[in-house]
Design a protein around this motif. Sequence first.
Motif, PDB file in Angstrom:
ATOM      1  N   GLY A 126       0.614  -1.251  -0.194  1.00  0.00           N
ATOM      2  CA  GLY A 126       0.048  -0.003   0.003  1.00  0.00           C
ATOM      3  C   GLY A 126       0.790   1.098   0.064  1.00  0.00           C
ATOM      4  O   GLY A 126       2.185   1.348  -0.003  1.00  0.00           O
ATOM      5  N   THR A 127       0.110   2.433  -0.148  1.00  0.00           N
ATOM      6  CA  THR A 127       0.911   3.768   0.078  1.00  0.00           C
ATOM      7  C   THR A 127       0.931   4.135   1.570  1.00  0.00           C
ATOM      8  O   THR A 127       0.254   3.431   2.470  1.00  0.00           O
ATOM      9  CB  THR A 127      -0.150   4.716  -0.640  1.00  0.00           C
ATOM     10  OG1 THR A 127      -1.161   4.872   0.171  1.00  0.00           O
ATOM     11  CG2 THR A 127      -0.357   4.389  -2.031  1.00  0.00           C
ATOM     12  N   THR A 128       1.524   5.065   2.011  1.00  0.00           N
ATOM     13  CA  THR A 128       1.588   5.545   3.216  1.00  0.00           C
ATOM     14  C   THR A 128       0.251   5.739   3.840  1.00  0.00           C
ATOM     15  O   THR A 128      -0.196   5.516   4.893  1.00  0.00           O
ATOM     16  CB  THR A 128       2.354   6.950   3.324  1.00  0.00           C
ATOM     17  OG1 THR A 128       3.710   6.685   2.907  1.00  0.00           O
ATOM     18  CG2 THR A 128       2.519   7.373   4.730  1.00  0.00           C
ATOM     19  N   ALA A 129      -0.603   6.462   3.151  1.00  0.00           N
ATOM     20  CA  ALA A 129      -1.967   6.595   3.556  1.00  0.00           C
ATOM     21  C   ALA A 129      -2.499   5.555   3.741  1.00  0.00           C
ATOM     22  O   ALA A 129      -3.493   5.329   4.926  1.00  0.00           O
ATOM     23  CB  ALA A 129      -2.697   7.480   2.663  1.00  0.00           C
ATOM     24  N   ASP A 130      -2.511   4.418   3.194  1.00  0.00           N
ATOM     25  CA  ASP A 130      -3.329   3.121   2.996  1.00  0.00           C
ATOM     26  C   ASP A 130      -2.695   2.546   4.680  1.00  0.00           C
ATOM     27  O   ASP A 130      -3.425   1.918   5.220  1.00  0.00           O
ATOM     28  CB  ASP A 130      -2.610   1.949   2.011  1.00  0.00           C
ATOM     29  CG  ASP A 130      -3.459   2.294   0.601  1.00  0.00           C
ATOM     30  OD1 ASP A 130      -4.355   3.304   0.713  1.00  0.00           O
ATOM     31  OD2 ASP A 130      -2.797   2.048  -0.194  1.00  0.00           O
ATOM     32  N   PHE A 131      -1.279   2.707   4.755  1.00  0.00           N
ATOM     33  CA  PHE A 131      -0.912   2.073   6.226  1.00  0.00           C
ATOM     34  C   PHE A 131      -1.275   2.758   7.381  1.00  0.00           C
ATOM     35  O   PHE A 131      -1.843   2.162   8.279  1.00  0.00           O
ATOM     36  CB  PHE A 131       0.730   2.117   6.145  1.00  0.00           C
ATOM     37  CG  PHE A 131       1.399   1.820   7.414  1.00  0.00           C
ATOM     38  CD1 PHE A 131       1.311   0.319   7.797  1.00  0.00           C
ATOM     39  CD2 PHE A 131       1.700   2.682   8.552  1.00  0.00           C
ATOM     40  CE1 PHE A 131       1.664  -0.035   8.924  1.00  0.00           C
ATOM     41  CE2 PHE A 131       2.350   2.342   9.497  1.00  0.00           C
ATOM     42  CZ  PHE A 131       2.364   0.845   9.852  1.00  0.00           C
ATOM     43  N   ILE A 132      -1.416   4.260   7.084  1.00  0.00           N
ATOM     44  CA  ILE A 132      -1.848   4.948   8.428  1.00  0.00           C
ATOM     45  C   ILE A 132      -3.611   4.613   8.537  1.00  0.00           C
ATOM     46  O   ILE A 132      -3.822   4.332   9.542  1.00  0.00           O
ATOM     47  CB  ILE A 132      -2.005   6.598   8.206  1.00  0.00           C
ATOM     48  CG1 ILE A 132      -0.396   6.965   7.903  1.00  0.00           C
ATOM     49  CG2 ILE A 132      -2.705   7.138   9.042  1.00  0.00           C
ATOM     50  CD1 ILE A 132       0.508   6.473   9.368  1.00  0.00           C
ATOM     51  N   ASN A 133      -4.274   4.335   7.530  1.00  0.00           N
ATOM     52  CA  ASN A 133      -5.757   4.021   7.640  1.00  0.00           C
ATOM     53  C   ASN A 133      -5.754   2.499   8.083  1.00  0.00           C
ATOM     54  O   ASN A 133      -6.534   2.212   8.921  1.00  0.00           O
ATOM     55  CB  ASN A 133      -6.287   4.034   6.051  1.00  0.00           C
ATOM     56  CG  ASN A 133      -7.641   3.574   6.266  1.00  0.00           C
ATOM     57  OD1 ASN A 133      -7.702   2.367   6.338  1.00  0.00           O
ATOM     58  ND2 ASN A 133      -8.571   4.610   6.035  1.00  0.00           N
ATOM     59  N   ALA A 134      -4.905   1.758   7.839  1.00  0.00           N
ATOM     60  CA  ALA A 134      -4.732   0.188   8.409  1.00  0.00           C
ATOM     61  C   ALA A 134      -4.404   0.430   9.878  1.00  0.00           C
ATOM     62  O   ALA A 134      -4.862  -0.382  10.703  1.00  0.00           O
ATOM     63  CB  ALA A 134      -4.093  -0.426   7.763  1.00  0.00           C
ATOM     64  N   LEU A 135      -3.443   1.385  10.205  1.00  0.00           N
ATOM     65  CA  LEU A 135      -3.161   1.408  11.570  1.00  0.00           C
ATOM     66  C   LEU A 135      -4.347   1.769  12.369  1.00  0.00           C
ATOM     67  O   LEU A 135      -4.715   1.234  13.491  1.00  0.00           O
ATOM     68  CB  LEU A 135      -2.149   2.469  11.716  1.00  0.00           C
ATOM     69  CG  LEU A 135      -1.121   2.527  12.973  1.00  0.00           C
ATOM     70  CD1 LEU A 135      -0.763   1.195  13.255  1.00  0.00           C
ATOM     71  CD2 LEU A 135      -0.132   3.515  13.013  1.00  0.00           C
ATOM     72  N   GLY A 136      -4.905   2.914  11.812  1.00  0.00           N
ATOM     73  CA  GLY A 136      -6.310   3.107  12.542  1.00  0.00           C
ATOM     74  C   GLY A 136      -7.364   1.913  12.506  1.00  0.00           C
ATOM     75  O   GLY A 136      -8.076   1.759  13.454  1.00  0.00           O
ATOM     76  N   THR A 137      -7.415   1.350  11.668  1.00  0.00           N
ATOM     77  CA  THR A 137      -8.371   0.181  11.693  1.00  0.00           C
ATOM     78  C   THR A 137      -7.932  -0.949  12.835  1.00  0.00           C
ATOM     79  O   THR A 137      -8.697  -1.490  13.432  1.00  0.00           O
ATOM     80  CB  THR A 137      -8.322  -0.645  10.396  1.00  0.00           C
ATOM     81  OG1 THR A 137      -8.875   0.385   9.357  1.00  0.00           O
ATOM     82  CG2 THR A 137      -9.347  -1.777  10.147  1.00  0.00           C
ATOM     83  N   ALA A 138      -6.634  -1.353  12.737  1.00  0.00           N
ATOM     84  CA  ALA A 138      -6.091  -2.003  13.900  1.00  0.00           C
ATOM     85  C   ALA A 138      -6.348  -1.551  15.136  1.00  0.00           C
ATOM     86  O   ALA A 138      -6.935  -2.400  16.117  1.00  0.00           O
ATOM     87  CB  ALA A 138      -4.579  -2.362  13.536  1.00  0.00           C
ATOM     88  N   ALA A 139      -6.084  -0.212  15.291  1.00  0.00           N
ATOM     89  CA  ALA A 139      -6.387   0.213  16.738  1.00  0.00           C
ATOM     90  C   ALA A 139      -7.842   0.116  17.200  1.00  0.00           C
ATOM     91  O   ALA A 139      -8.156  -0.283  18.273  1.00  0.00           O
ATOM     92  CB  ALA A 139      -6.008   1.874  16.803  1.00  0.00           C
ATOM     93  N   ARG A 140      -8.586   0.301  15.953  1.00  0.00           N
ATOM     94  CA  ARG A 140     -10.089   0.284  16.310  1.00  0.00           C
ATOM     95  C   ARG A 140     -10.509  -1.257  16.578  1.00  0.00           C
ATOM     96  O   ARG A 140     -11.333  -1.541  17.482  1.00  0.00           O
ATOM     97  CB  ARG A 140     -11.202   0.709  15.042  1.00  0.00           C
ATOM     98  CG  ARG A 140     -11.072   2.212  15.029  1.00  0.00           C
ATOM     99  CD  ARG A 140     -12.151   2.784  14.044  1.00  0.00           C
ATOM    100  NE  ARG A 140     -12.085   2.096  12.751  1.00  0.00           N
ATOM    101  CZ  ARG A 140     -12.537   1.484  11.959  1.00  0.00           C
ATOM    102  NH1 ARG A 140     -13.498   0.710  12.630  1.00  0.00           N
ATOM    103  NH2 ARG A 140     -12.192   0.804  10.888  1.00  0.00           N
ATOM    104  N   ALA A 141      -9.925  -2.076  16.074  1.00  0.00           N
ATOM    105  CA  ALA A 141     -10.160  -3.535  16.129  1.00  0.00           C
ATOM    106  C   ALA A 141      -9.736  -4.056  17.787  1.00  0.00           C
ATOM    107  O   ALA A 141     -10.398  -4.779  18.378  1.00  0.00           O
ATOM    108  CB  ALA A 141      -9.161  -4.447  15.216  1.00  0.00           C
ATOM    109  N   LYS A 142      -8.637  -3.177  18.254  1.00  0.00           N
ATOM    110  CA  LYS A 142      -8.014  -3.526  19.610  1.00  0.00           C
ATOM    111  C   LYS A 142      -9.031  -2.696  20.554  1.00  0.00           C
ATOM    112  O   LYS A 142      -8.843  -3.184  22.028  1.00  0.00           O
ATOM    113  CB  LYS A 142      -6.816  -3.410  19.694  1.00  0.00           C
ATOM    114  CG  LYS A 142      -5.974  -4.251  18.906  1.00  0.00           C
ATOM    115  CD  LYS A 142      -5.990  -5.839  19.622  1.00  0.00           C
ATOM    116  CE  LYS A 142      -4.850  -6.157  20.541  1.00  0.00           C
ATOM    117  NZ  LYS A 142      -4.660  -7.273  20.938  1.00  0.00           N
TER     118      LYS A 142
END
Length: 96
Positions: A31-47
């Motif tokens: 992914g792009t940097t934006a994709d990674f930041i979005n994924a990090l947010g998704t992971a944080a929401r999952a936890k």
Amino acid sequence: MSLKITPFDAAKYLETDEDIAAFLDDMLENGTTADFINALGTAARAKGMTEMAKQAGVTRASLYKSLADGASPRFETVSKVMSALGLRLKTERVVA
């Protein structure tokens, strides 16, 4: 009969720490940097954002803002969230 469509939320499917690690690895690799930041947010929401904010040493509101669409969080914030997830960024030499 009308069809009801609900938005897809990947956080609902990140059930284990291994799921989260694989999800973030994929974003880093493909992914792009934006994709990674979005994924990090998704992971944080999952936890759980409240727990992630607490472990990262930031406020919940600050964490949401840092990981929102279009945000450009500081590296320190990314590092704290990764640590709160029990993960770390690692370099790997690419041989061409």
